[in-house]
Design a protein around this motif. Structure first.
Motif, PDB file in Angstrom:
ATOM      1  N   GLY A 139       0.795  -1.226   0.000  1.00  0.00           N
ATOM      2  CA  GLY A 139       0.000   0.000   0.000  1.00  0.00           C
ATOM      3  C   GLY A 139       0.827   1.274   0.000  1.00  0.00           C
ATOM      4  O   GLY A 139       0.306   2.357   0.299  1.00  0.00           O
ATOM      5  N   VAL A 140       2.109   1.161  -0.336  1.00  0.00           N
ATOM      6  CA  VAL A 140       2.941   2.366  -0.489  1.00  0.00           C
ATOM      7  C   VAL A 140       2.620   2.979  -1.853  1.00  0.00           C
ATOM      8  O   VAL A 140       2.446   2.265  -2.848  1.00  0.00           O
ATOM      9  CB  VAL A 140       4.443   2.006  -0.369  1.00  0.00           C
ATOM     10  N   ASP A 141       2.526   4.314  -1.905  1.00  0.00           N
ATOM     11  CA  ASP A 141       2.048   4.988  -3.114  1.00  0.00           C
ATOM     12  C   ASP A 141       3.136   5.662  -3.927  1.00  0.00           C
ATOM     13  O   ASP A 141       2.913   5.988  -5.091  1.00  0.00           O
ATOM     14  CB  ASP A 141       1.005   6.041  -2.719  1.00  0.00           C
ATOM     15  N   LEU A 142       4.289   5.941  -3.321  1.00  0.00           N
ATOM     16  CA  LEU A 142       5.344   6.657  -4.048  1.00  0.00           C
ATOM     17  C   LEU A 142       6.701   6.355  -3.422  1.00  0.00           C
ATOM     18  O   LEU A 142       6.818   6.267  -2.194  1.00  0.00           O
ATOM     19  CB  LEU A 142       5.070   8.170  -4.018  1.00  0.00           C
ATOM     20  N   VAL A 143       7.708   6.205  -4.285  1.00  0.00           N
ATOM     21  CA  VAL A 143       9.084   6.005  -3.810  1.00  0.00           C
ATOM     22  C   VAL A 143       9.897   7.258  -4.131  1.00  0.00           C
ATOM     23  O   VAL A 143       9.895   7.749  -5.264  1.00  0.00           O
ATOM     24  CB  VAL A 143       9.722   4.756  -4.472  1.00  0.00           C
ATOM     25  N   HIS A 144      10.556   7.773  -3.100  1.00  0.00           N
ATOM     26  CA  HIS A 144      11.385   8.970  -3.212  1.00  0.00           C
ATOM     27  C   HIS A 144      12.829   8.477  -3.404  1.00  0.00           C
ATOM     28  O   HIS A 144      13.419   7.881  -2.490  1.00  0.00           O
ATOM     29  CB  HIS A 144      11.224   9.777  -1.913  1.00  0.00           C
ATOM     30  N   CYS A 145      13.370   8.715  -4.592  1.00  0.00           N
ATOM     31  CA  CYS A 145      14.584   8.004  -5.016  1.00  0.00           C
ATOM     32  C   CYS A 145      15.872   8.779  -4.747  1.00  0.00           C
ATOM     33  O   CYS A 145      16.282   9.641  -5.540  1.00  0.00           O
ATOM     34  CB  CYS A 145      14.471   7.660  -6.494  1.00  0.00           C
ATOM     35  N   SER A 146      16.524   8.423  -3.637  1.00  0.00           N
ATOM     36  CA  SER A 146      17.811   9.017  -3.276  1.00  0.00           C
ATOM     37  C   SER A 146      18.885   7.940  -3.417  1.00  0.00           C
ATOM     38  O   SER A 146      18.661   6.913  -4.074  1.00  0.00           O
ATOM     39  CB  SER A 146      17.719   9.564  -1.845  1.00  0.00           C
ATOM     40  N   SER A 147      20.050   8.147  -2.805  1.00  0.00           N
ATOM     41  CA  SER A 147      21.102   7.125  -2.906  1.00  0.00           C
ATOM     42  C   SER A 147      22.133   7.308  -1.790  1.00  0.00           C
ATOM     43  O   SER A 147      22.219   8.369  -1.158  1.00  0.00           O
ATOM     44  CB  SER A 147      21.804   7.214  -4.270  1.00  0.00           C
ATOM     45  N   GLY A 148      22.915   6.234  -1.573  1.00  0.00           N
ATOM     46  CA  GLY A 148      24.097   6.304  -0.718  1.00  0.00           C
ATOM     47  C   GLY A 148      23.841   6.340   0.781  1.00  0.00           C
ATOM     48  O   GLY A 148      22.716   6.279   1.249  1.00  0.00           O
ATOM     49  N   GLY A 149      24.947   6.398   1.535  1.00  0.00           N
ATOM     50  CA  GLY A 149      24.886   6.602   2.979  1.00  0.00           C
ATOM     51  C   GLY A 149      25.091   5.361   3.826  1.00  0.00           C
ATOM     52  O   GLY A 149      25.250   5.470   5.041  1.00  0.00           O
ATOM     53  N   ALA A 150      25.098   4.172   3.197  1.00  0.00           N
ATOM     54  CA  ALA A 150      25.211   2.950   4.005  1.00  0.00           C
ATOM     55  C   ALA A 150      26.590   2.835   4.640  1.00  0.00           C
ATOM     56  O   ALA A 150      26.725   2.421   5.788  1.00  0.00           O
ATOM     57  CB  ALA A 150      24.916   1.718   3.148  1.00  0.00           C
ATOM     58  N   VAL A 151      27.605   3.157   3.861  1.00  0.00           N
ATOM     59  CA  VAL A 151      28.986   3.034   4.338  1.00  0.00           C
ATOM     60  C   VAL A 151      29.730   4.334   4.048  1.00  0.00           C
ATOM     61  O   VAL A 151      29.433   5.011   3.069  1.00  0.00           O
ATOM     62  CB  VAL A 151      29.701   1.843   3.644  1.00  0.00           C
ATOM     63  N   PRO A 152      30.680   4.676   4.915  1.00  0.00           N
ATOM     64  CA  PRO A 152      31.313   5.994   4.755  1.00  0.00           C
ATOM     65  C   PRO A 152      32.260   6.088   3.571  1.00  0.00           C
ATOM     66  O   PRO A 152      32.557   7.185   3.103  1.00  0.00           O
ATOM     67  CB  PRO A 152      32.081   6.173   6.076  1.00  0.00           C
ATOM     68  N   TRP A 153      32.711   4.923   3.067  1.00  0.00           N
ATOM     69  CA  TRP A 153      33.740   4.975   2.033  1.00  0.00           C
ATOM     70  C   TRP A 153      33.199   5.050   0.618  1.00  0.00           C
ATOM     71  O   TRP A 153      33.963   5.185  -0.333  1.00  0.00           O
ATOM     72  CB  TRP A 153      34.703   3.794   2.177  1.00  0.00           C
ATOM     73  N   ALA A 154      31.869   4.946   0.446  1.00  0.00           N
ATOM     74  CA  ALA A 154      31.324   5.035  -0.921  1.00  0.00           C
ATOM     75  C   ALA A 154      30.551   6.344  -1.057  1.00  0.00           C
ATOM     76  O   ALA A 154      29.406   6.449  -0.649  1.00  0.00           O
ATOM     77  CB  ALA A 154      30.407   3.850  -1.191  1.00  0.00           C
ATOM     78  N   VAL A 155      31.215   7.340  -1.557  1.00  0.00           N
ATOM     79  CA  VAL A 155      30.607   8.670  -1.654  1.00  0.00           C
ATOM     80  C   VAL A 155      30.571   9.078  -3.127  1.00  0.00           C
ATOM     81  O   VAL A 155      31.614   9.163  -3.769  1.00  0.00           O
ATOM     82  CB  VAL A 155      31.416   9.708  -0.832  1.00  0.00           C
ATOM     83  N   PRO A 156      29.361   9.316  -3.676  1.00  0.00           N
ATOM     84  CA  PRO A 156      29.283   9.674  -5.094  1.00  0.00           C
ATOM     85  C   PRO A 156      29.707  11.115  -5.333  1.00  0.00           C
ATOM     86  O   PRO A 156      29.738  11.916  -4.404  1.00  0.00           O
ATOM     87  CB  PRO A 156      27.804   9.511  -5.401  1.00  0.00           C
ATOM     88  N   GLN A 157      30.048  11.422  -6.552  1.00  0.00           N
ATOM     89  CA  GLN A 157      30.304  12.796  -6.957  1.00  0.00           C
ATOM     90  C   GLN A 157      29.029  13.311  -7.613  1.00  0.00           C
ATOM     91  O   GLN A 157      28.753  12.964  -8.759  1.00  0.00           O
ATOM     92  CB  GLN A 157      31.463  12.841  -7.967  1.00  0.00           C
ATOM     93  N   PRO A 158      28.231  14.114  -6.908  1.00  0.00           N
ATOM     94  CA  PRO A 158      26.947  14.531  -7.482  1.00  0.00           C
ATOM     95  C   PRO A 158      27.120  15.473  -8.675  1.00  0.00           C
ATOM     96  O   PRO A 158      28.070  16.258  -8.721  1.00  0.00           O
ATOM     97  CB  PRO A 158      26.252  15.265  -6.337  1.00  0.00           C
ATOM     98  N   PHE A 159      26.210  15.337  -9.631  1.00  0.00           N
ATOM     99  CA  PHE A 159      26.135  16.254 -10.781  1.00  0.00           C
ATOM    100  C   PHE A 159      24.647  16.455 -11.044  1.00  0.00           C
ATOM    101  O   PHE A 159      23.816  15.686 -10.512  1.00  0.00           O
ATOM    102  CB  PHE A 159      26.862  15.648 -11.982  1.00  0.00           C
TER     103      PHE A 159
END
Ligand SMILES: Cc1cc2nc3c(=O)[nH]c(=O)nc-3n(C[C@H](O)[C@H](O)[C@H](O)COP(=O)(O)O)c2cc1C
Length: 347
Positions: free
Chosen positions: A248-268
């Protein structure tokens, strides 16, 4: 008429336009987790600026699950009244008002950092990073308490007048600590394959749905990738989104990252939009795109291309609370200005 300023309906709730403010923690609550004048002015300015959906910052379902001691909370009934006063004002401006409910798990402040006496909990007894406290592995009783805390916080959110809840299952906080194979090393029913790792999130979604009236929608924020080998992938997240839709969830808000400190994306610009598009297409569920979306034409294009149903504008709305009013003008669309500001409306 720009699509950005067309209404959007989920269940019985109509968003006046497609501009969302994503949750952004202000670290300005009282020690009891109550909103202050800061919150009223901060969210109030974005409501006056005609942001269609305000998602109020992460609000803890448990005092031990706060990211910091200045986080908002809905863990006890005493927090409803002052929250309701803030929400009431935001509604006078026509915005839809949501709250992001969360629990920080191993990324909570914790006693080792001088706050509270509650030890940290997580899926697995491993710290987030060097210098962080080692969490305790949650047993099934503690897991059921967390599910119940989300249910009760949702009941309070509804009593406070919020239009909907967004469950925070992203950015390395508790629910993501169960979802991500980089963190979750459990061998019981809450670990292992994806069905085990998403079990807690599905239980939380079921509880939150049960405490939300049928005519109100429910959102979940997910990290669509861990940006790391052996981490969560967008195709696993499509599976999660399908299962959430069943709950019954109506919408997914799509973010990323944060699980581990060593994987950090370069946002664009638009760096997470492809996730919103994939989840929308493959799971058949509405999505909200977020991440370095700053230009009106950029937001409009995301909607026109069918990549998302809502577009969240974060830091740009911190720089400019009147972004929606100005974006409408840039996109040659007439929208209603606040009556008090009509004499300032460009002709
Ligand atoms: C000050 C600040 C606080 C944030 N707090 C939260 C939060 O409470 N919950 C959350 O899911 N994301 C939080 N985020 C992430 C934003 O919701 C958003 O995903 C991110 O800023 C990327 O969007 P933007 O490029 O438009 O700013 C925060 C970001 C900022 C800048």
């Amino acid at each position: 008429m720009a699509m950005l300023f067309t209404p959007f309906t989920l269940r019985g709730l109509t968003f006046p336009n497609r501009v969302a403010m994503p949750p952004m923690a202000q670290y300005m609550a009282t020690g009891d987790g109550l909103p202050t004048y800061w919150h009223l002015v901060h969210y109030g300015a974005r409501a006056v600026g005609r942001t269609g959906l305000l998602i109020v910052e992460v609000t803890s379902v448990d005092p031990g699950g706060r990211l910091t001691p200045r986080d908002l909370g809905l863990w006890q009934d005493e927090q409803v009244t002052s929250t309701a006063q803030m929400v009431q004002f935001l509604h006078t401006q026509g915005s839809v008002v949501a709250v992001q409910l969360g629990h920080a798990g191993r990324k909570a402040w914790g006693e080792e950092k001088g706050f509270g006496s509650t030890p940290l909990v997580s899926s697995t007894p491993e710290p987030f990073d060097e210098g962080w406290a080692v969490p305790r592995e949650m047993d099934e009783t503690e897991i059921s308490h967390v599910v119940e805390a989300f249910r009760q916080a949702t009941r309070r959110a509804m009593e406070a007048g919020y239009d909907l809840v967004e469950i925070h299952a992203a950015h390395g906080y508790l629910l993501h600590q169960f979802l991500s194979p980089l963190v979750n090393k459990r061998r019981d029913a809450y670990g292992g394959a994806l069905t085990g790792r998403m079990r807690l999130l599905l239980e939380v979604a079921r509880a939150v749905r049960a405490a939300t009236p049928q005519d109100k929608p429910l959102f979940v924020r997910l990290s669509c990738t861990d940006w790391a080998e052996a981490g969560l992938t967008p195709s696993e997240i499509v599976e999660v989104a399908r299962a959430l839709k069943e709950e019954g969830v109506d919408l997914v808000h799509c973010s990323s990252g944060g699980a581990v400190p060593w994987a950090v994306p370069q946002p664009f610009p638009n760096y997470q939009v492809a996730f919103a598009e994939q989840v929308r297409r493959e799971a058949g569920i509405p999505t909200c795109a977020v991440g370095l979306i700053t230009e009106p034409s950029q937001a409009e294009e995301i909607l026109q291309k069918g990549q998302a149903d809502l577009v969240a504008v974060g830091r740009e709305l911190l720089r400019n609370p009147y972004w929606p009013l100005q974006a409408a003008r840039a996109l040659d669309t007439e929208i209603e200005w606040p009556a008090q500001y009509l004499r300032a409306k460009p002709q």
